[in-house]
Design an enzyme around this catalytic site. Sequence first.
Site, PDB file in Angstrom:
ATOM      1  N   CYS A  53       0.889  -1.257   0.050  1.00 17.13           N
ATOM      2  CA  CYS A  53      -0.071   0.106  -0.061  1.00 17.13           C
ATOM      3  C   CYS A  53       0.971   1.174  -0.056  1.00 17.13           C
ATOM      4  CB  CYS A  53      -0.818   0.024   1.237  1.00 17.13           C
ATOM      5  SG  CYS A  53      -1.862   1.711   1.441  1.00 17.13           S
ATOM      6  N   ASP A  60      -0.361  -5.900   0.214  1.00 14.07           N
ATOM      7  CA  ASP A  60      -1.410  -6.379  -0.615  1.00 14.07           C
ATOM      8  C   ASP A  60      -1.141  -7.643  -1.379  1.00 14.07           C
ATOM      9  OD1 ASP A  60      -3.120  -4.163   0.342  1.00 14.07           O
ATOM     10  OD2 ASP A  60      -2.328  -2.699  -1.098  1.00 14.07           O
ATOM     11  N   VAL A  75       7.062 -13.855 -23.918  1.00  7.74           N
ATOM     12  CA  VAL A  75       7.821 -13.349 -22.740  1.00  7.74           C
ATOM     13  C   VAL A  75       8.596 -14.701 -22.298  1.00  7.74           C
ATOM     14  CG1 VAL A  75       5.847 -13.794 -21.211  1.00  7.74           C
ATOM     15  CG2 VAL A  75       7.587 -12.032 -20.707  1.00  7.74           C
ATOM     16  N   GLU A  76       9.740 -14.194 -21.888  1.00  2.00           N
ATOM     17  CA  GLU A  76      10.589 -15.100 -21.009  1.00  2.00           C
ATOM     18  C   GLU A  76      10.108 -15.287 -19.709  1.00  2.00           C
ATOM     19  OE1 GLU A  76      12.768 -17.288 -19.075  1.00  2.00           O
ATOM     20  OE2 GLU A  76      13.475 -14.998 -18.786  1.00  2.00           O
ATOM     21  N   SER A  77       9.786 -16.458 -19.100  1.00  2.00           N
ATOM     22  CA  SER A  77       9.157 -16.573 -18.012  1.00  2.00           C
ATOM     23  C   SER A  77       9.888 -16.049 -16.841  1.00  2.00           C
ATOM     24  CB  SER A  77       8.365 -18.166 -18.066  1.00  2.00           C
ATOM     25  OG  SER A  77       9.567 -19.151 -17.945  1.00  2.00           O
ATOM     26  N   HIS A  94      -4.094  -0.644  -6.127  1.00  2.00           N
ATOM     27  CA  HIS A  94      -4.257  -1.997  -6.872  1.00  2.00           C
ATOM     28  C   HIS A  94      -4.435  -1.799  -8.475  1.00  2.00           C
ATOM     29  CE1 HIS A  94      -4.645  -3.624  -3.103  1.00  2.00           C
ATOM     30  NE2 HIS A  94      -6.101  -3.633  -3.033  1.00  2.00           N
ATOM     31  N   GLU A  95      -5.241  -0.778  -8.625  1.00  2.00           N
ATOM     32  CA  GLU A  95      -5.335  -0.496  -9.981  1.00  2.00           C
ATOM     33  C   GLU A  95      -4.113  -0.018 -10.926  1.00  2.00           C
ATOM     34  OE1 GLU A  95      -9.022   1.004  -7.671  1.00  2.00           O
ATOM     35  OE2 GLU A  95      -7.002   1.154  -7.215  1.00  2.00           O
TER      36      GLU A  95
END
Length: 155
Positions: A53, A60, A75-77, A94-95
């Site tokens: 937060c 969070d 994407v390489e993991s 969060h957004e």
Amino acid sequence: MSEKSIYDDLTMLGGQTVQPQSPEEAVLERVPNPQADVDYAVRFTAPEFTSLCPLTGQPDFAHLVIDYVPGDWLVESKSLKLFLTSFRNHGAFHEDCTVSIARRLVDTLDPKWLRLGGYWYPRGGIPIDVFYQTGEPPRGVWIPETGVPGYRGRG
């Protein structure tokens, strides 16, 4: 002389790496998609995503589901894992976290389609779910449901 591999430019996979301290410091790596002539969906699930937060510094937690239909890049993991864990020390709502992750993936991969569902666990009694999508998925591609139920309390 050996032929160049599509994996030659990767710097993280197969070696020890240092955890980035922030999303800005994290490097997302990509590799050419060897099946770029076929539309298919890729899913990454991060059920233990953590950020902070920005006001209280309290942790969070979220369950992230990332679906994308690749174009020329995958994407390489390991780099994705390190990018996501870089949010552990990052303060944002969060957004902001959810949309920032999605936009960074779009900027790096230029996918044909991307969807990110951020299912955030309740803080102060209110769960906040955040959803991002680039548009309609390509026709004919099987995109399964996320499988994450909406939050349900005791009722």
